[in-house]
Design an enzyme around this catalytic site. Sequence first.
Site, PDB file in Angstrom:
ATOM      1  CE  LYS A  35     -12.259  19.117 -52.893  1.00  0.00           C
ATOM      2  NZ  LYS A  35     -12.291  19.254 -54.324  1.00  0.00           N
ATOM      3  CE1 TYR A 262       5.058  49.108 -47.240  1.00  0.00           C
ATOM      4  CE2 TYR A 262       3.410  47.528 -46.515  1.00  0.00           C
ATOM      5  CZ  TYR A 262       4.723  47.961 -46.556  1.00  0.00           C
ATOM      6  OH  TYR A 262       5.692  47.253 -45.906  1.00  0.00           O
TER       7      TYR A 262
HETATM    8  C1  LIG Z   1     -15.733  15.318 -56.775  1.00  0.00           C
HETATM    9  C2  LIG Z   1     -16.248  16.208 -55.701  1.00  0.00           C
HETATM   10  N1  LIG Z   1     -17.327  15.833 -55.001  1.00  0.00           N
HETATM   11  C3  LIG Z   1     -17.847  16.623 -54.018  1.00  0.00           C
HETATM   12  C4  LIG Z   1     -17.272  17.836 -53.711  1.00  0.00           C
HETATM   13  C5  LIG Z   1     -17.897  18.709 -52.642  1.00  0.00           C
HETATM   14  O1  LIG Z   1     -18.457  19.840 -53.218  1.00  0.00           O
HETATM   15  P1  LIG Z   1     -19.171  20.946 -52.294  1.00  0.00           P
HETATM   16  O2  LIG Z   1     -18.104  21.493 -51.424  1.00  0.00           O
HETATM   17  O3  LIG Z   1     -19.691  21.954 -53.262  1.00  0.00           O
HETATM   18  O4  LIG Z   1     -20.223  20.234 -51.533  1.00  0.00           O
HETATM   19  C6  LIG Z   1     -16.156  18.271 -54.415  1.00  0.00           C
HETATM   20  C7  LIG Z   1     -15.552  19.570 -54.112  1.00  0.00           C
HETATM   21  O5  LIG Z   1     -14.860  20.177 -54.835  1.00  0.00           O
HETATM   22  C8  LIG Z   1     -15.621  17.431 -55.439  1.00  0.00           C
HETATM   23  O6  LIG Z   1     -14.543  17.798 -56.148  1.00  0.00           O
END
Ligand SMILES: Cc1ncc(COP(=O)(O)O)c(C=O)c1O
Length: 376
Positions: A35, A262
């Site tokens: 994602k 700045y």
């Molecule tokens: C529902 C869910 N599962 C797994 C993960 C993966 O987590 P991580 O990046 O800590 O392994 C996430 C990340 O936000 C998540 O929202």
Amino acid sequence: MALNWVEIDLAALRHNFSQVRQRVGSQVAILAVVKSDAYGHGMLPVARELAEAGAEFFGVSKCWEALKLRSAGIQQPILVLAGMEVEDALAVVAHDLRPAVYRLDHCRLLERAAQHAGKQARIHLKLDTGMGRLGIPLPDLGPFLDQLAGLKHVQVEGVFSHLATSDESDKAFSQEQLARFRSALQMLHDRSISFTYAHIANSGAVMDIPEAHYQLVRPGIMLYGSLPSKDILSPAPLRPVMALKTKILQVKWVPAGHSIGYGRAFVCSRPTRIATIAVGYDDGYPRVLSNRGEALVHGVRVPIVGRVSMNLVTLDVTHVPQASPDDEVVLLGTQGTERISAEEIAQKAHTISYEIYCAIGKNPQRIFLNSSRRLA
Ligand SMILES: Cc1ncc(COP(=O)(O)O)c(C=O)c1O
């Protein structure tokens, strides 16, 4: 040629994936969390590489991300972690997406869409075992399952939850969540609802809580080469995947008393050789690292002096006499034997590596290195 760019080392990504595989074995499916553009690393090249490496599942936040993966030819099952929107039901069924489900109205929409298409909609029930965000509260699970039983075109493929503190050294709350998860799974079992995957393990649990692996794990950050926190008890040897590089635009001597940038936030206490580099907060480099961050020039750590501005940063290179215009500078990554990690930047910026990767990864100039895939 770009003045700054992000390098993504796909060999490091494969190495990290193999570390997950080593931890969980061949009997547990790996859902690669890609994602948010694979935490800034580029969702499509990352997913293609991980598909080739053997990832059985992918995880995204929203349906449009899943559709983008499908359009790019990714055939593995895709879990939509934040669930669907009302208007997504037809696409979910048409493209065999697996939405996280925590609302009955979504189940009814999926039932209608699946019936219409002559298919089964496969869902993963999302349970709130203690995170307190998305998920069916456990006291509501029984009535939820009663309603679900009447929907003949909706099939529970998975049941899952999310751990709030798996990256902390004290695993007591994770164990509480696991106990609640087990009791919820038992409720499904008691109702003869069979499903293929129970899952709850993020990166922290992949490394530290083997009993949380069940039939599928959901690592994100460890694929990208970072531990979820420094408190992991049993850290895997990971390799960072992302680097942020730029070039020196100009080098010049300024006298003692001269101010830089700045707000005149830095005033030189001695004659100083200043290198101005082509990166800034628009490239995801945190402005809070003004007068605090470091960069690598000719393999030497040099301090950022003055404020980080939108597109420019100034370095004190007095002690690197060979520093010259057009030389490469590393803000995140390795040069020679020195390395600046996302964790180091995150600590100085009072945040976590996840946020650093997502911010820097928005840079449009991404270069993918060491792919195992033959170019078409
Ligand atoms: C529902 C869910 N599962 C797994 C993960 C993966 O987590 P991580 O990046 O800590 O392994 C996430 C990340 O936000 C998540 O929202």
